[in-house]
Every structure is written in C-alpha cells, then in structure tokens.
Motif scaffolding. Structure first.
Motif, PDB file in Angstrom:
ATOM      1  N   SER A 280      -3.514 -12.517  -9.484  1.00  0.00           N
ATOM      2  CA  SER A 280      -4.282 -12.881 -10.858  1.00  0.00           C
ATOM      3  C   SER A 280      -3.612 -13.150 -11.955  1.00  0.00           C
ATOM      4  N   ILE A 281      -4.186 -13.593 -13.097  1.00  0.00           N
ATOM      5  CA  ILE A 281      -3.476 -13.737 -14.453  1.00  0.00           C
ATOM      6  C   ILE A 281      -2.750 -12.442 -14.925  1.00  0.00           C
ATOM      7  N   ASP A 282      -3.377 -11.386 -14.949  1.00  0.00           N
ATOM      8  CA  ASP A 282      -2.872 -10.192 -15.219  1.00  0.00           C
ATOM      9  C   ASP A 282      -1.633  -9.777 -14.558  1.00  0.00           C
ATOM     10  N   ASN A 283      -1.531 -10.190 -13.032  1.00  0.00           N
ATOM     11  CA  ASN A 283      -0.508  -9.596 -12.333  1.00  0.00           C
ATOM     12  C   ASN A 283       0.751 -10.655 -12.799  1.00  0.00           C
TER      13      ASN A 283
ATOM     14  N   SER B 249      -4.258  -4.352  -5.437  1.00  0.00           N
ATOM     15  CA  SER B 249      -4.261  -3.553  -4.106  1.00  0.00           C
ATOM     16  C   SER B 249      -4.818  -4.087  -3.188  1.00  0.00           C
ATOM     17  N   GLY B 250      -4.605  -3.856  -1.875  1.00  0.00           N
ATOM     18  CA  GLY B 250      -4.732  -4.760  -0.619  1.00  0.00           C
ATOM     19  C   GLY B 250      -3.976  -5.736  -0.329  1.00  0.00           C
ATOM     20  N   TYR B 251      -2.859  -5.963  -1.001  1.00  0.00           N
ATOM     21  CA  TYR B 251      -1.902  -6.762  -0.739  1.00  0.00           C
ATOM     22  C   TYR B 251      -0.518  -5.876  -0.528  1.00  0.00           C
ATOM     23  N   THR B 252       0.571  -6.112   0.186  1.00  0.00           N
ATOM     24  CA  THR B 252       1.595  -5.405   0.552  1.00  0.00           C
ATOM     25  C   THR B 252       2.775  -6.399   0.475  1.00  0.00           C
TER      26      THR B 252
ATOM     27  N   PRO C  71       9.701 -11.520   5.175  1.00  0.00           N
ATOM     28  CA  PRO C  71       9.637 -11.027   4.066  1.00  0.00           C
ATOM     29  C   PRO C  71       8.451 -11.770   3.417  1.00  0.00           C
ATOM     30  N   GLY C  72       7.964 -11.156   2.481  1.00  0.00           N
ATOM     31  CA  GLY C  72       6.765 -11.936   1.670  1.00  0.00           C
ATOM     32  C   GLY C  72       5.648 -10.891   1.650  1.00  0.00           C
ATOM     33  N   ILE C  73       4.477 -11.481   1.318  1.00  0.00           N
ATOM     34  CA  ILE C  73       3.162 -10.978   1.013  1.00  0.00           C
ATOM     35  C   ILE C  73       2.360 -10.782   2.241  1.00  0.00           C
ATOM     36  N   TYR C  74       1.804  -9.526   2.452  1.00  0.00           N
ATOM     37  CA  TYR C  74       0.966  -9.179   3.509  1.00  0.00           C
ATOM     38  C   TYR C  74      -0.330  -8.764   2.992  1.00  0.00           C
ATOM     39  N   LYS C  75      -1.473  -8.972   3.792  1.00  0.00           N
ATOM     40  CA  LYS C  75      -2.935  -8.260   3.689  1.00  0.00           C
ATOM     41  C   LYS C  75      -3.052  -7.502   4.992  1.00  0.00           C
ATOM     42  N   LEU C  76      -2.598  -6.590   4.940  1.00  0.00           N
ATOM     43  CA  LEU C  76      -2.435  -5.582   6.147  1.00  0.00           C
ATOM     44  C   LEU C  76      -3.866  -4.739   6.342  1.00  0.00           C
ATOM     45  N   LYS C  77      -4.538  -4.963   7.411  1.00  0.00           N
ATOM     46  CA  LYS C  77      -5.561  -4.061   7.820  1.00  0.00           C
ATOM     47  C   LYS C  77      -5.148  -2.946   8.575  1.00  0.00           C
TER      48      LYS C  77
END
Length: 404
Positions: A108-111, A128-131, A193-199
């Motif tokens: 998001s813009i604030d990120n 939150s929700g991303y790793t 490596p990178g961004i994950y949305k783990l469940k």
C-alpha cells in the motif's frame, strides 16, 4: 387524506425553496465526499494484492517524492504518483534515503512511504498476512518467520529442509529442479526468496511442498538454459529478488560474450578461463560498474599513467587491516573488453615491475579452486574472502565447463 397530504407537500416546497435547495446541496456533498473518500482509499491501497513479484527501483538523492512516485507508477507498482505525494503531504514529509529498493504491487502507499523513509537496506514493508523471505539469509534465520506465518513448528521446518525422504519425493515430482544440483543441496536452497502469503499448514512438510511447488512454477522459463549450460536451479533462485529472468539472461549473455576470448587467452597465456571469467564478473559486478561499462576495465586495473589520456580517477573500496575503506584511485581505460582481458592475463604471467613471479602460483594452478586461493596468497586481492567469492561464481554458473 392522501389528496390533502400532497397539497400540503406542494405548499411546503413552494414555501421553503431555499431550504430545499440547501438540503439537496448537502446531500450531493455527502455523496461526493463519500465517493472521493472511496477513490482515495482505493488509490492508497495495494495496486494488486495478489501480485507478489518484486521490482528494483533506484532512488537518487536528488529525487523528490513526486519523482519517486512517477518511477513507481511507470513500473506498475502504484496506481498514480499523486497518491504518494498526497500521503507525504498529509502525514509529514520524511527524509527519503537514496539507494536501490525492492517494491511490490502488494504494498500500500503507506508501506511504500515507510520503506522509503527507513532506507533500502531494510526488508520490504508489508501488511500483516504477507511474509518476506530474504535470499541472503540462512534457513535458520528465516525458519522462525515462516513457521509462525504457517503455524507450524520451527524445529520441524528445519528438519524438513534436509529430510531425505522429502527430498526424494520432491525430486521425483519435480526432476528438473534438481538438474545440476550440488551434492549437499537442501530443499531450502530451492525456496524462492520474495513475498509469500502463507496460510496455516497441516505440517512443516506440507509447507515445504507448497514452497517447492511455487519454485517449480516460477522456474519453468529457466529450465532450457539451465540444462544446456549445466547451471544449477539454485543459481536462478538466488536472482528471484534481484531482477529475475531479465537479470539471469543478462548475466548469462555476459558470460557468453567473454567466454570464447577467455579460452583463447588460455592458449596464449595459460590462464584458466573460469578464473578470467569469474574475476571479470566479480570485479565489474557483471559489467554493471562504471569502470567496466564505460571504460572497458573489467578487472579494476590501476595505473600511474596521467599523460596518455588512457586513465580515469574513480572511487574504490579496499580492505585494509580487516576494514573496508573508500579511496580514490586512477584506473586504466581500454579500447575494448578484449584489451582489458589480455592486459589481465599479461599481468598474471609477467607479474609486476618489482616481482616478475608475483603470481606464479596462479599460473601454476591446474584447477580453479587452487587458482582462486592463489589470487589471495599471491596478493592479487586484499580481501581474505576473495577466493570464496570467485569459487562461488564459478560453481554457481558452471564456468569450469570452459576450462575443458
């Protein structure tokens, strides 16, 4: 009764026309404000919460927040630069630090703004929700973060990476992932490596299966070149957060460009091609340094020549007494990359003015590991980690194939 009510309503409209107009205007303002609030909220939110790709963005010290926003918009990372500019004005402009950042459409813009304020050396700022998994960190360093995000045991996760049965299972399911693999390969070496949305996962093994499944999917475009060049998949995996396929292709093209001439130099001077190529890669940062790209100096060769115009003064980093220091030095300028490679070979063969045998151990070496160590032992390099860096490049890109 109904007829009488309608008459009174018409009478009130005629009696209070100004009040009615004001009420209409207020209603329109409320609706318009709500619409504007929705548009702004959408503009400040992530452009694509499902696109977890990472893109490099270079920010210079002279860039304004608007200029940075335009760069991000051009790369498809935010909807419009004005949202970043508005955010900065609304919450107080912070000092933006220059450097190379990693941004993603999930931010998001604030990120984005927080990341610009904290600097490029930190990890991407995410909701939150991303790793985020940093490719420069070990399995032990990332296990806690991943285990917490997937609600599994950290200890079990570390065991799963090296579990022989799980490795065998993954090898049978994704055989191409294991082509040219090193004997000590672990499954963590194949985690992108990178961004994950783990469940939440049922077990650590289940988490690893999902991680490897993603790697196989993202590596499909690499497989033909990896196979034909004998390059392990782990090499491409390491580039996932540093340019991906585009950077992989650029680096492979650089190797191809100089490999044949390196082999010619072996015939003429006896220098192992893997050493010539790996040193050119290391010293020039894959031909990405100003010294190499502008002046064809692949090996950081210095000179005292100030009269012929074949030199340039640039900043350089050197290790002195275990400390990295920045200095200015005069470097040689070459007409072509071949001239640079030939000068490098001649230096190794002929030594320097005070010791013709300075690099005799490099010349005498019959394999790349001994030659790499000799570069440090014979004082070609001042960094004790130099041999390991050269060896790692040779192994990651299978440069030993050019020694045959």
């Amino acid at each position: 009764m109904e007829l009488e009510f309608n008459k009174r309503l018409k009478k009130n409209k005629k009696k209070h026309p100004v009040r009615n107009i004001i009420l209409i205007i207020l209603a329109l303002l409320i609706v318009g404000g709500a619409s504007a609030l929705y548009v702004n909220h959408r503009g400040y939110s992530a452009k694509n919460p499902d696109d977890m790709s990472l893109t490099e963005v270079k920010v210079s010290s002279s860039d304004s927040i608007s200029q940075v926003g335009k760069k991000l918009q051009k790369k498809g990372l935010i909807r419009n630069e004005r949202y970043l500019t508005r955010y900065a004005k609304r919450y107080g402009a912070k000092s933006i630090k220059s450097g190379t950042y990693l941004f993603s459409p999930v931010q998001s813009i604030d990120n984005v703004y927080e990341e610009l304020a904290q600097g490029p050396e930190e990890t991407p700022v995410l909701d939150s929700g991303y790793t985020y998994i940093d490719g420069n960190k070990t399995a032990a360093q990332t296990a806690g973060t991943m285990a917490d995000a997937a609600n599994v045991s950290k200890t079990d996760l570390l065991k799963a990476y090296s579990d022989k049965d799980l490795i065998k299972e993954m090898k049978e399911k994704y055989p191409k992932l294991f082509l040219n693999a090193k004997s000590d390969l672990t499954l963590y070496d194949l985690v992108m490596p990178g961004i994950y949305k783990l469940k939440d996962e049922k077990s650590a093994d289940a988490l690893v299966r999902d991680l490897i499944k993603r790697t196989n999917k993202e590596m499909k475009d690499y497989y033909p070149e990896l196979k034909s060049n004998g390059i392990p998949v782990s090499t491409a995996v390491l580039l996932a957060e540093n340019g991906g396929k585009t950077e992989f292709d650029r680096r492979l093209a650089f190797i191809k460009k100089i490999a044949s001439y390196a082999q010619q130099l072996k015939k003429d001077y006896g220098i192992l091609p893997s050493i010539s190529i790996a040193q050119a890669i290391h010293e020039s940062n894959w031909d990405d340094s100003a010294l190499s790209s502008k002046y064809n100096n692949f090996y950081g060769v210095k000179t005292d020549d100030t009269t012929t115009g074949k030199s340039v003064v640039l900043e350089t980093q050197e290790v002195e007494n275990g400390v990295t220091v920045t200095k200015k030095a005069r470097f040689a300028v070459y007409a072509s990359y071949k001239d640079s490679m030939k000068a490098h070979a001649k230096t190794l063969v002929n030594g320097n003015t005070w010791n013709a045998n300075q690099f005799k151990d490099v010349i005498a070496a019959t394999n790349y590991k001994d030659a790499a160590q000799a570069l440090y032992d014979d004082s070609y390099a001042t960094d004790p980690n130099y041999p390991a860096a050269i060896i790692r490049i040779i192994q990651n890109w299978n440069l030993v194939q050019y020694d045959k």
